[in-house]
Design a protein around this motif. Structure first.
Motif, PDB file in Angstrom:
ATOM      1  N   PRO A 154       0.825  -1.215   0.000  1.00 43.94           N
ATOM      2  CA  PRO A 154       0.000   0.000   0.000  1.00 43.94           C
ATOM      3  C   PRO A 154       0.857   1.261   0.000  1.00 43.94           C
ATOM      4  O   PRO A 154       0.428   2.308  -0.471  1.00 43.94           O
ATOM      5  CB  PRO A 154      -0.807  -0.130   1.292  1.00 43.94           C
ATOM      6  N   TYR A 155       2.076   1.151   0.522  1.00 48.70           N
ATOM      7  CA  TYR A 155       2.960   2.314   0.578  1.00 48.70           C
ATOM      8  C   TYR A 155       3.291   2.820  -0.829  1.00 48.70           C
ATOM      9  O   TYR A 155       3.172   4.008  -1.122  1.00 48.70           O
ATOM     10  CB  TYR A 155       4.243   1.963   1.322  1.00 48.70           C
ATOM     11  N   HIS A 156       3.700   1.908  -1.718  1.00 48.20           N
ATOM     12  CA  HIS A 156       4.060   2.317  -3.074  1.00 48.20           C
ATOM     13  C   HIS A 156       2.833   2.798  -3.855  1.00 48.20           C
ATOM     14  O   HIS A 156       2.919   3.783  -4.609  1.00 48.20           O
ATOM     15  CB  HIS A 156       4.728   1.159  -3.815  1.00 48.20           C
ATOM     16  N   ALA A 157       1.694   2.130  -3.672  1.00 49.49           N
ATOM     17  CA  ALA A 157       0.480   2.551  -4.381  1.00 49.49           C
ATOM     18  C   ALA A 157       0.057   3.951  -3.947  1.00 49.49           C
ATOM     19  O   ALA A 157      -0.311   4.790  -4.779  1.00 49.49           O
ATOM     20  CB  ALA A 157      -0.645   1.547  -4.116  1.00 49.49           C
ATOM     21  N   ALA A 158       0.110   4.218  -2.635  1.00 53.76           N
ATOM     22  CA  ALA A 158      -0.281   5.535  -2.134  1.00 53.76           C
ATOM     23  C   ALA A 158       0.732   6.606  -2.527  1.00 53.76           C
ATOM     24  O   ALA A 158       0.362   7.742  -2.847  1.00 53.76           O
ATOM     25  CB  ALA A 158      -0.435   5.486  -0.615  1.00 53.76           C
ATOM     26  N   THR A 159       2.021   6.256  -2.516  1.00 53.21           N
ATOM     27  CA  THR A 159       3.054   7.226  -2.897  1.00 53.21           C
ATOM     28  C   THR A 159       2.896   7.647  -4.351  1.00 53.21           C
ATOM     29  O   THR A 159       3.012   8.833  -4.685  1.00 53.21           O
ATOM     30  CB  THR A 159       4.453   6.628  -2.669  1.00 53.21           C
ATOM     31  N   ILE A 160       2.621   6.695  -5.221  1.00 50.67           N
ATOM     32  CA  ILE A 160       2.422   7.013  -6.642  1.00 50.67           C
ATOM     33  C   ILE A 160       1.198   7.898  -6.824  1.00 50.67           C
ATOM     34  O   ILE A 160       1.200   8.843  -7.622  1.00 50.67           O
ATOM     35  CB  ILE A 160       2.299   5.714  -7.460  1.00 50.67           C
ATOM     36  N   MET A 190      -5.439  10.753   2.604  1.00 50.26           N
ATOM     37  CA  MET A 190      -4.997   9.647   3.451  1.00 50.26           C
ATOM     38  C   MET A 190      -5.850   8.413   3.169  1.00 50.26           C
ATOM     39  O   MET A 190      -5.349   7.284   3.128  1.00 50.26           O
ATOM     40  CB  MET A 190      -5.111  10.031   4.922  1.00 50.26           C
ATOM     41  N   PHE A 191      -7.147   8.656   2.945  1.00 44.64           N
ATOM     42  CA  PHE A 191      -8.076   7.554   2.669  1.00 44.64           C
ATOM     43  C   PHE A 191      -8.164   7.239   1.178  1.00 44.64           C
ATOM     44  O   PHE A 191      -8.069   6.085   0.762  1.00 44.64           O
ATOM     45  CB  PHE A 191      -9.464   7.905   3.201  1.00 44.64           C
ATOM     46  N   GLU A 192      -8.332   8.268   0.364  1.00 47.54           N
ATOM     47  CA  GLU A 192      -8.597   8.058  -1.060  1.00 47.54           C
ATOM     48  C   GLU A 192      -7.444   7.359  -1.771  1.00 47.54           C
ATOM     49  O   GLU A 192      -7.664   6.514  -2.641  1.00 47.54           O
ATOM     50  CB  GLU A 192      -8.889   9.405  -1.725  1.00 47.54           C
ATOM     51  N   ALA A 193      -6.212   7.700  -1.392  1.00 44.70           N
ATOM     52  CA  ALA A 193      -5.054   7.088  -2.042  1.00 44.70           C
ATOM     53  C   ALA A 193      -4.967   5.598  -1.750  1.00 44.70           C
ATOM     54  O   ALA A 193      -4.329   4.847  -2.491  1.00 44.70           O
ATOM     55  CB  ALA A 193      -3.770   7.781  -1.587  1.00 44.70           C
ATOM     56  N   ASN A 194      -5.593   5.161  -0.680  1.00 41.59           N
ATOM     57  CA  ASN A 194      -5.519   3.755  -0.268  1.00 41.59           C
ATOM     58  C   ASN A 194      -6.844   3.020  -0.448  1.00 41.59           C
ATOM     59  O   ASN A 194      -7.009   1.910   0.071  1.00 41.59           O
ATOM     60  CB  ASN A 194      -5.088   3.682   1.202  1.00 41.59           C
ATOM     61  N   SER A 217      -1.342  11.306   0.982  1.00 40.44           N
ATOM     62  CA  SER A 217      -1.248  10.009   0.304  1.00 40.44           C
ATOM     63  C   SER A 217      -0.098   9.190   0.871  1.00 40.44           C
ATOM     64  O   SER A 217      -0.252   8.000   1.189  1.00 40.44           O
ATOM     65  CB  SER A 217      -1.046  10.227  -1.201  1.00 40.44           C
ATOM     66  N   TRP A 218       1.061   9.841   0.991  1.00 43.19           N
ATOM     67  CA  TRP A 218       2.247   9.148   1.510  1.00 43.19           C
ATOM     68  C   TRP A 218       2.047   8.718   2.955  1.00 43.19           C
ATOM     69  O   TRP A 218       2.373   7.580   3.337  1.00 43.19           O
ATOM     70  CB  TRP A 218       3.455  10.081   1.398  1.00 43.19           C
ATOM     71  N   PHE A 219       1.475   9.593   3.795  1.00 40.10           N
ATOM     72  CA  PHE A 219       1.316   9.288   5.212  1.00 40.10           C
ATOM     73  C   PHE A 219       0.325   8.147   5.422  1.00 40.10           C
ATOM     74  O   PHE A 219       0.543   7.259   6.253  1.00 40.10           O
ATOM     75  CB  PHE A 219       0.854  10.537   5.961  1.00 40.10           C
ATOM     76  N   GLY A 220      -0.779   8.152   4.650  1.00 39.03           N
ATOM     77  CA  GLY A 220      -1.731   7.055   4.757  1.00 39.03           C
ATOM     78  C   GLY A 220      -1.107   5.725   4.375  1.00 39.03           C
ATOM     79  O   GLY A 220      -1.300   4.713   5.069  1.00 39.03           O
ATOM     80  N   GLY A 221      -0.349   5.709   3.280  1.00 38.77           N
ATOM     81  CA  GLY A 221       0.342   4.483   2.873  1.00 38.77           C
ATOM     82  C   GLY A 221       1.389   4.060   3.880  1.00 38.77           C
ATOM     83  O   GLY A 221       1.589   2.864   4.126  1.00 38.77           O
ATOM     84  N   LEU A 222       2.073   5.042   4.485  1.00 41.74           N
ATOM     85  CA  LEU A 222       3.089   4.729   5.486  1.00 41.74           C
ATOM     86  C   LEU A 222       2.469   4.077   6.709  1.00 41.74           C
ATOM     87  O   LEU A 222       3.002   3.092   7.253  1.00 41.74           O
ATOM     88  CB  LEU A 222       3.826   6.014   5.884  1.00 41.74           C
ATOM     89  N   ASN A 277      -0.513  -0.688  10.605  1.00 45.05           N
ATOM     90  CA  ASN A 277      -1.672  -0.048  11.210  1.00 45.05           C
ATOM     91  C   ASN A 277      -2.898  -0.362  10.366  1.00 45.05           C
ATOM     92  O   ASN A 277      -2.812  -0.469   9.145  1.00 45.05           O
ATOM     93  CB  ASN A 277      -1.479   1.466  11.300  1.00 45.05           C
ATOM     94  N   SER A 278      -4.038  -0.503  11.009  1.00 45.60           N
ATOM     95  CA  SER A 278      -5.240  -0.863  10.274  1.00 45.60           C
ATOM     96  C   SER A 278      -5.826   0.347   9.563  1.00 45.60           C
ATOM     97  O   SER A 278      -5.522   1.500   9.882  1.00 45.60           O
ATOM     98  CB  SER A 278      -6.291  -1.436  11.235  1.00 45.60           C
ATOM     99  N   MET A 279      -6.669   0.055   8.582  1.00 50.13           N
ATOM    100  CA  MET A 279      -7.359   1.127   7.875  1.00 50.13           C
ATOM    101  C   MET A 279      -8.285   1.878   8.814  1.00 50.13           C
ATOM    102  O   MET A 279      -8.625   3.047   8.566  1.00 50.13           O
ATOM    103  CB  MET A 279      -8.146   0.532   6.700  1.00 50.13           C
ATOM    104  N   PHE A 280      -8.682   1.263   9.900  1.00 45.51           N
ATOM    105  CA  PHE A 280      -9.511   1.921  10.916  1.00 45.51           C
ATOM    106  C   PHE A 280      -8.821   3.190  11.409  1.00 45.51           C
ATOM    107  O   PHE A 280      -9.449   4.243  11.546  1.00 45.51           O
ATOM    108  CB  PHE A 280      -9.754   0.957  12.083  1.00 45.51           C
ATOM    109  N   ILE A 281      -7.506   3.101  11.668  1.00 41.20           N
ATOM    110  CA  ILE A 281      -6.740   4.250  12.152  1.00 41.20           C
ATOM    111  C   ILE A 281      -6.684   5.347  11.088  1.00 41.20           C
ATOM    112  O   ILE A 281      -6.854   6.534  11.378  1.00 41.20           O
ATOM    113  CB  ILE A 281      -5.313   3.823  12.548  1.00 41.20           C
ATOM    114  N   VAL A 282      -6.450   4.939   9.836  1.00 41.76           N
ATOM    115  CA  VAL A 282      -6.362   5.908   8.740  1.00 41.76           C
ATOM    116  C   VAL A 282      -7.679   6.657   8.581  1.00 41.76           C
ATOM    117  O   VAL A 282      -7.708   7.892   8.465  1.00 41.76           O
ATOM    118  CB  VAL A 282      -5.978   5.201   7.424  1.00 41.76           C
ATOM    119  N   ILE A 283      -8.790   5.921   8.576  1.00 41.55           N
ATOM    120  CA  ILE A 283     -10.108   6.543   8.416  1.00 41.55           C
ATOM    121  C   ILE A 283     -10.423   7.453   9.597  1.00 41.55           C
ATOM    122  O   ILE A 283     -10.944   8.567   9.429  1.00 41.55           O
ATOM    123  CB  ILE A 283     -11.197   5.466   8.246  1.00 41.55           C
TER     124      ILE A 283
END
Length: 397
Positions: free
Chosen positions: A39-45, A233-237, A357-362, A368-374
């Motif tokens: 998810p890190y590379h996908a969100a970074t791109i 943070m959410f949309e990129a992932n 985007s980068w922070f969400g992927g990181l 960390n779960s997507m729960f935290i990101v959301i």
């Protein structure tokens, strides 16, 4: 002479390239997740695609003011053909070279901010003033319709033919757009600045100075800075969350996105009476708070149809928010400096998209779960609305 037929060529080229863009948006994260499971590379791109908007927007505006816009549109789409081919070659090589991948994505993403001002400003040159409302409505209708149909149709195509083949279609869409743009009438050469870089620098300084002293406009840009941080943070992932975490097939993920697009379309229909009825400051802060609270509703259920409805709610408030701010900016900023203020405020508001985007992927790469990101995204967006209410923006009529 300007006529409606000329605009038909413009909107048709926009439609063709926009369909290709949807294939690109869906195919690229799918390819990256399939190749890396990261998810890190996908969100970074995803974040890298917005960096050119920060760096090149003012240059695109200056090009539109100094060179024939038809030539800029044709050259930009031609450049995109070769940039797309470069990206396909990079993605076809094993192992994947991420430095080349990031470079290819950046180069391709650089086309839009360089040609978008020319696309917007060529309309008065190819059609008559009586048709301005109709032409702008046509572009908006295409955009909103594709936000509904694009994810579902694009996701189906990617699923059937694969990500790389979808990128080939994207490349051919740029070719077709060039052929259509060649049908536009020839333009007279625009008087060129003798010192375009110096003029660009002075324009940027003047726009930045005005934006800084206009505290209502600056407060709005800062609100969007926080909003875009949270949203991306959410949309990129999103694709990772739907296909890898929740294990939904791609078609269900894109169906949720399509349902979400209905919210934007509904907002564009109701925005007129809503924006004219309520005070801009109250509407901007309230819609931001409601969009943040809507984000937190994603924590309550993971059904893909439920997620789609919540995305629609988020996009409804987000679109109302954007239309209100654009209207406020057009109403309060003098026309002779409006373009520069738009560029400066867009640079400010877009600056947080790559970071979000980068922070969400990181966070996801740290297990960390997507729960935290959301949760973080919802809290930050809600806080942005509260701070906007307390700022000079919140007191604007």
């Amino acid at each position: 002479m300007a006529n409606q037929k000329n605009f038909h060529y413009l909107w048709l080229s926009f439609l063709v390239s926009s369909v290709g863009d949807w294939l690109y948006r869906l195919a690229l994260p799918i390819i990256i997740l399939q190749r890396t499971e990261s998810p890190y590379h996908a969100a970074t791109i995803f974040g890298i695609t917005f960096i050119p908007w920060i760096l090149l927007s003012l240059i695109g505006g200056s090009l539109a003011d100094n060179y024939p816009k038809k030539q800029i549109l044709i050259l930009g789409n031609t450049f995109a053909i070769f940039a797309s081919l470069f990206l396909i070659i990079v993605l076809s090589v094993t192992p994947l070279n991420f430095y080349l991948l990031y470079a290819a994505v950046f180069v391709l993403a650089s086309v839009d901010p360089l040609i978008h001002p020319s696309f917007q400003s060529i309309i008065p040159e190819i059609t008559v003033s009586e048709h301005f409302v109709k032409t702008n409505a046509t572009v908006q209708t295409i955009d909103n319709t594709l936000s509904i149909m694009g994810p579902l149709a694009g996701g189906t195509i990617v699923m059937l033919i694969g990500g790389i083949n979808a990128l080939w279609i994207d490349m051919f869409s740029f070719m077709l757009a060039v052929l259509i743009l060649c049908c536009l009438p020839q333009q007279k050469n625009t008087p060129r600045s003798q010192h375009i870089m110096r003029k660009l620098w002075l324009d940027m300084i003047e726009g930045a100075r005005y934006s800084y002293h206009h505290r209502v406009i600056l407060s709005g840009a800062m609100m969007f800075l926080m909003t875009n941080l949270a949203l991306n943070m959410f949309e990129a992932n999103f694709i990772f969350y739907m296909t890898k975490v929740l294990k939904y097939p791609l078609v269900d993920a894109t169906l949720a996105m399509a349902i979400g697009g209905v919210g934007s379309l509904m907002a564009s229909i109701f925005a007129g009476p809503v924006v004219t009825r309520y005070k801009a400051g109250m509407l901007l802060s309230s819609s931001t708070i409601l969009a943040g609270l809507s984000t937190l509703l994603l924590l309550m259920n993971t059904n893909y149809l439920y997620i789609g409805v919540i995305l629609g709610l988020m996009s409804f408030f987000g679109t109302i928010n954007v239309i209100t701010y654009f209207t406020l900016r057009q109403r309060t900023v003098p026309k002779e400096i409006l373009g520069r203020v738009i560029s400066v405020t867009r640079m400010i508001s877009y600056a947080s998209i790559p970071v979000g985007s980068w922070f969400g992927g990181l966070l996801l790469s740290w297990r960390n779960s997507m729960f935290i990101v959301i949760m973080l995204a919802g809290i930050i967006r809600t806080l942005a609305g509260i701070l906007a209410r307390l700022s000079p923006l919140g007191k604007e009529n």
